[in-house]
Design a protein around this motif. Structure first.
Motif, mmCIF file in Angstrom:
data_model
loop_
_atom_site.group_PDB
_atom_site.id
_atom_site.type_symbol
_atom_site.label_atom_id
_atom_site.label_comp_id
_atom_site.label_asym_id
_atom_site.label_seq_id
_atom_site.Cartn_x
_atom_site.Cartn_y
_atom_site.Cartn_z
ATOM 1 N N LYS A 104 0.814 -1.221 0.000
ATOM 2 C CA LYS A 104 0.000 0.000 0.000
ATOM 3 C C LYS A 104 0.845 1.267 0.000
ATOM 4 O O LYS A 104 0.490 2.258 -0.648
ATOM 5 N N ASP A 105 1.974 1.256 0.726
ATOM 6 C CA ASP A 105 2.810 2.462 0.738
ATOM 7 C C ASP A 105 3.436 2.721 -0.632
ATOM 8 O O ASP A 105 3.635 3.877 -1.032
ATOM 9 N N ALA A 106 3.732 1.662 -1.387
ATOM 10 C CA ALA A 106 4.261 1.816 -2.741
ATOM 11 C C ALA A 106 3.180 2.370 -3.674
ATOM 12 O O ALA A 106 3.441 3.261 -4.492
ATOM 13 N N ILE A 107 1.970 1.837 -3.563
ATOM 14 C CA ILE A 107 0.849 2.347 -4.353
ATOM 15 C C ILE A 107 0.637 3.830 -4.059
ATOM 16 O O ILE A 107 0.484 4.650 -4.973
ATOM 17 N N HIS A 108 0.636 4.173 -2.786
ATOM 18 C CA HIS A 108 0.444 5.558 -2.346
ATOM 19 C C HIS A 108 1.504 6.482 -2.963
ATOM 20 O O HIS A 108 1.175 7.538 -3.517
ATOM 21 N N GLU A 109 2.772 6.070 -2.896
ATOM 22 C CA GLU A 109 3.859 6.903 -3.401
ATOM 23 C C GLU A 109 3.774 7.092 -4.909
ATOM 24 O O GLU A 109 3.993 8.200 -5.420
ATOM 25 N N GLU A 110 3.448 6.034 -5.628
ATOM 26 C CA GLU A 110 3.418 6.143 -7.083
ATOM 27 C C GLU A 110 2.215 6.962 -7.562
ATOM 28 O O GLU A 110 2.313 7.673 -8.566
ATOM 29 N N ILE A 111 1.111 6.894 -6.860
ATOM 30 C CA ILE A 111 -0.039 7.729 -7.225
ATOM 31 C C ILE A 111 0.276 9.202 -6.967
ATOM 32 O O ILE A 111 -0.060 10.081 -7.774
ATOM 33 N N ILE A 112 0.947 9.482 -5.866
ATOM 34 C CA ILE A 112 1.389 10.863 -5.595
ATOM 35 C C ILE A 112 2.292 11.361 -6.721
ATOM 36 O O ILE A 112 2.163 12.495 -7.198
ATOM 37 N N PHE A 153 -9.147 1.175 -2.592
ATOM 38 C CA PHE A 153 -8.065 2.002 -2.044
ATOM 39 C C PHE A 153 -7.395 2.814 -3.162
ATOM 40 O O PHE A 153 -7.127 4.012 -2.999
ATOM 41 N N ILE A 154 -7.143 2.178 -4.298
ATOM 42 C CA ILE A 154 -6.477 2.852 -5.420
ATOM 43 C C ILE A 154 -7.314 4.026 -5.920
ATOM 44 O O ILE A 154 -6.810 5.144 -6.093
ATOM 45 N N PHE A 155 -8.590 3.807 -6.164
ATOM 46 C CA PHE A 155 -9.446 4.886 -6.645
ATOM 47 C C PHE A 155 -9.526 6.021 -5.623
ATOM 48 O O PHE A 155 -9.515 7.207 -6.000
ATOM 49 N N SER A 156 -9.571 5.681 -4.355
ATOM 50 C CA SER A 156 -9.630 6.707 -3.310
ATOM 51 C C SER A 156 -8.336 7.508 -3.259
ATOM 52 O O SER A 156 -8.359 8.735 -3.057
ATOM 53 N N GLU A 157 -7.194 6.847 -3.445
ATOM 54 C CA GLU A 157 -5.904 7.536 -3.455
ATOM 55 C C GLU A 157 -5.789 8.487 -4.646
ATOM 56 O O GLU A 157 -5.278 9.599 -4.525
ATOM 57 N N PHE A 158 -6.266 8.044 -5.802
ATOM 58 C CA PHE A 158 -6.252 8.932 -6.965
ATOM 59 C C PHE A 158 -7.113 10.172 -6.710
ATOM 60 O O PHE A 158 -6.732 11.289 -7.071
ATOM 61 N N VAL A 161 -5.898 13.028 -13.052
ATOM 62 C CA VAL A 161 -5.447 11.929 -13.914
ATOM 63 C C VAL A 161 -6.635 11.059 -14.293
ATOM 64 O O VAL A 161 -7.343 10.540 -13.426
ATOM 65 N N LYS A 162 -6.861 10.890 -15.582
ATOM 66 C CA LYS A 162 -7.944 10.031 -16.050
ATOM 67 C C LYS A 162 -7.482 8.567 -16.021
ATOM 68 O O LYS A 162 -6.392 8.247 -16.483
ATOM 69 N N ILE A 163 -8.324 7.706 -15.479
ATOM 70 C CA ILE A 163 -7.953 6.309 -15.213
ATOM 71 C C ILE A 163 -8.602 5.370 -16.224
ATOM 72 O O ILE A 163 -9.794 5.465 -16.508
ATOM 73 N N LYS A 168 -17.255 9.065 -7.797
ATOM 74 C CA LYS A 168 -16.454 10.239 -7.453
ATOM 75 C C LYS A 168 -15.083 10.224 -8.132
ATOM 76 O O LYS A 168 -14.284 11.135 -7.920
ATOM 77 N N SER A 169 -14.808 9.201 -8.936
ATOM 78 C CA SER A 169 -13.477 9.036 -9.532
ATOM 79 C C SER A 169 -13.410 9.640 -10.925
ATOM 80 O O SER A 169 -14.431 9.790 -11.611
ATOM 81 N N ASN A 170 -12.179 9.977 -11.353
ATOM 82 C CA ASN A 170 -11.943 10.538 -12.679
ATOM 83 C C ASN A 170 -11.629 9.394 -13.640
ATOM 84 O O ASN A 170 -10.468 9.056 -13.885
ATOM 85 N N ILE A 171 -12.660 8.789 -14.177
ATOM 86 C CA ILE A 171 -12.515 7.584 -14.991
ATOM 87 C C ILE A 171 -12.640 7.930 -16.469
ATOM 88 O O ILE A 171 -13.624 8.539 -16.889
ATOM 89 N N GLU A 172 -11.622 7.549 -17.239
ATOM 90 C CA GLU A 172 -11.753 7.656 -18.689
ATOM 91 C C GLU A 172 -12.515 6.465 -19.227
ATOM 92 O O GLU A 172 -13.432 6.608 -20.037
ATOM 93 N N GLU A 173 -12.142 5.270 -18.757
ATOM 94 C CA GLU A 173 -12.814 4.070 -19.248
ATOM 95 C C GLU A 173 -12.488 2.884 -18.350
ATOM 96 O O GLU A 173 -11.325 2.618 -18.058
ATOM 97 N N LEU A 174 -13.517 2.171 -17.928
ATOM 98 C CA LEU A 174 -13.339 0.886 -17.261
ATOM 99 C C LEU A 174 -13.784 -0.212 -18.218
ATOM 100 O O LEU A 174 -14.787 -0.058 -18.926
#
Length: 445
Positions: A218-226, A252-257, A264-266, A285-291
Motif C-alpha cells: 500500500k505504501d508503494a501504491i500511495h507513493e506512485e499515485i502521488i 483504495f487505489i481509486f480513493s488515493e487517486f 489523472v484520467k484512469i 467520485k473518480s476521474n474515470i476515462e474508461e473501465l
C-alpha cells in the motif's frame, strides 16, 4: 560499473502514446539506485525493418553494455530474435530475455547464449548485476542452476510463482527521471501496475504466470499515485488483470487517486464480481476515462472452466454503472468452445438491451500457448477447438460451430459493434441495430 540497457519495443502509439514499456521501467527502476549500475532504456518500434535492427545493434555496440534486456511477447518475438542475432559477436555481453512466450516457444534456434527468465525478474536482474559487477564470466553465469531464487529448467530460469512483488524505487519520481533520462517520455499517457496475476482461472487467459495474485504494498501504491499527480500525468492505464487484484485494494487505489491525483484520467480492467454499492459510490467520485469489463459470453453452454464468469453478477451489477455515470466498455469473445451464432446473438442482445455499456467490443478467441484451451486443440476430445498457428493461435472452428459459422459470427460482431459505438448519446436497441444492418445490406444491393 555495470551498464544495463533495455530495449523498449512499443506499439499502438495512436491509442497508447507512450514509448516506454512498463516492464522496462519496472526493471530499470528496481536497479537504478545501485551505485555500481548504470541503466538506460532505448525505445524502438516493435515492427522494425532489418536495416533498423542493424542500426540499433550498432547503437548498442557503441554503448559498452554488460547486460541487454529484451521482452518476449507474441508481438515482439521475431524482432527480439533478430536483435539478439545482430549482437551475438559480443561474447562478453549478457542478453537477458524475459516474458510469457518463453514457456511455450522453442528456444534451440536462438543464436549465441541468451539467458532466459520466466516470471517476475526484478530479483533475478539484481543478482545478475551483482555477478557482472564481480566480473564473472558470462559463460560461468550460464552454468548456474539457480540465480537469485530462480531455478533453471530446460534452459529457462523460472522465478517462484507465489512470490510477492519486489519493489525498491517508485516509478515516476524525480529520481526516476533523473536516473533514467527518458528523453522521449510523455506525460500524456502512462502505464502502471498495482498487482500481478489474477485470482480467477479462465481457461483461455494469458495472465496465468503466477499462483493467484500478488499486490504491490500500500505504501508503494500511495507513493506512485502521488508521483503521477506531481508529474501532471494526463491519462494512466492500470494494466492489472483486475484493477488492484482484489476489491479492497481497487477501492483504495481509486480513493488515493481522488486525493492525490484527481486530474489523472484512469483506464483499467475490473470484474463484475468486484462491484458492490460501496465500490459504485467510489467510482462515481473518480476521474474515470474508461473501465473495461470482460463479459465474454452469457452462454452457459460454454464450459465454466473456460469462461469462469459469474453471469448473475454481470446481470445485476453492470447495469448500475450507468446510474453512477461511469464510462465503461463491455467486451465479448467470439469463438469460445460451446458457443454458436444463435447464442452469440443472445449475448449481444442482452448486453445491448439490458446493461447498455458506453462502448461494446468483441474479440476473436486466440488460443494461447500454455493455456487450458490449448489442450483442446488437435486432440480427440469431445469439446475440441481448432486454431491457426500461423496467425498466433486465432480460433478457426470448434465442436459447437463450423469455420463458415465462425466467419458469420465475426462479421456480425464487427458490424453490430461498429454501429453501436457510433451512437454517442442515445444507444440503440438490439432490434434497431438489426434493422439498420438489414437496411444497409438492402441499400448496397
Amino acid at each position: 560499473m555495470v551498464n544495463v540497457v533495455f530495449v523498449s519495443l512499443y506499439l499502438r502509439t495512436d491509442e497508447y502514446p507512450q514509448k516506454y514499456t512498463l516492464s522496462s521501467m519496472r526493471l530499470a527502476s528496481y536497479i537504478m539506485s545501485r551505485e555500481d549500475v548504470n541503466v538506460r532504456i532505448i525505445p524502438s518500434k516493435y515492427d522494425m525493418t532489418d536495416c533498423e535492427i542493424e542500426e540499433l545493434a550498432e547503437t548498442l555496440d557503441g554503448m559498452n553494455i554488460n547486460i541487454l534486456g529484451l521482452s518476449a511477447y507474441v508481438w515482439t518475438w521475431d524482432v527480439i530474435k533478430k536483435i539478439n542475432s545482430a549482437i551475438t559477436h559480443r561474447n562478453d555481453l549478457c542478453v537477458m530475455v524475459g516474458g510469457p512466450e518463453l514457456k511455450s516457444r522453442p528456444l534451440d534456434d536462438w543464436e549465441g547464449k541468451p539467458i532466459f527468465v520466466y516470471g517476475d525478474a526484478e530479483l533475478f536482474l539484481d543478482e545478475l548485476c551483482t555477478l557482472m559487477s564481480e566480473k564473472r564470466d558470462v559463460r560461468d553465469i550460464h552454468t548456474r542452476d539457480i540465480i537469485s531464487d530462480a531455478v533453471k529448467k530446460n534452459g529457462v530460469y523460472y522465478t517462484p510463482l507465489d512470490r510477492k512483488i519486489a519493489w525498491r524505487n517508485a516509478l515516476y519520481s524525480e529520481e526516476f527521471f533523473k536516473k533514467l533520462k527518458l528523453n522521449e517520455f510523455s506525460n500524456e499517457f502512462v502505464w502502471i501496475d498495482m498487482s500481478r496475476g489474477c485470482t480467477y482461472q479462465c481457461g483461455y487467459c494469458g495472465f496465468r504466470n503466477r499462483k493467484g495474485v500478488a499486490i504491490l504494498q500500500k505504501d508503494a501504491i500511495h507513493e506512485e499515485i502521488i508521483n503521477l499527480g506531481k508529474m501532471d500525468a494526463k491519462r494512466v492505464f492500470i494494466v492489472d488483470a483486475n484493477l488492484g487484484g482484489i476489491p479492497a485494494i481497487g477501492k483504495f487505489i481509486f480513493s488515493e487517486f481522488a486525493k492525490y491525483a484527481p486530474n489523472v484520467k484512469i483506464i483499467g480492467y475490473l470484474r463484475p464480481e468486484f462491484l458492490d454499492d460501496e465500490y459504485l459510490a467510489i467510482l462515481e467520485k473518480s476521474n474515470i476515462e474508461e473501465l473495461r469489463f470482460g463479459i465474454q459470453t452469457i452462454n452457459e453452454n460454454v464450459p465454466r472452466w473456460i469462461r469462469n464468469n459469474d453471469i448473475t453478477a454481470v446481470k445485476t451489477m453492470l447495469p448500475k454503472l450507468k446510474d453512477v455515470g461511469v464510462f465503461w466498455r463491455a467486451e465479448l469473445m467470439v469463438g469460445l468452445p460451446g458457443d454458436d451464432f444463435k447464442a452469440l446473438k443472445e449475448s449481444f442482445r442482452f448486453v445491448i438491451d439490458e446493461i447498455q455499456p458506453s462502448l461494446l467490443f468483441a474479440y476473436r478467441l486466440t488460443v494461447l500457448h500454455g493455456t487450458e484451451v490449448e489442450q483442446l486443440c488437435n486432440s480427440n476430445v469431445s469439446e475440441w477447438v481448432k486454431a491457426d498457428e500461423s496467425s498466433g493461435g486465432k480460433v478457426l472452428a470448434s465442436f459447437s460451430y463450423s469455420e463458415k459459422e465462425l466467419m458469420e459470427m465475426l462479421d456480425f460482431s464487427n458490424k453490430i459493434t461498429n454501429l453501436y459505438n457510433k451512437a454517442k448519446v442515445i444507444k440503440p436497441t438490439y432490434e434497431e441495430l438489426l434493422d439498420c444492418m438489414k437496411n444497409k445490406v438492402n441499400n448496397e444491393s
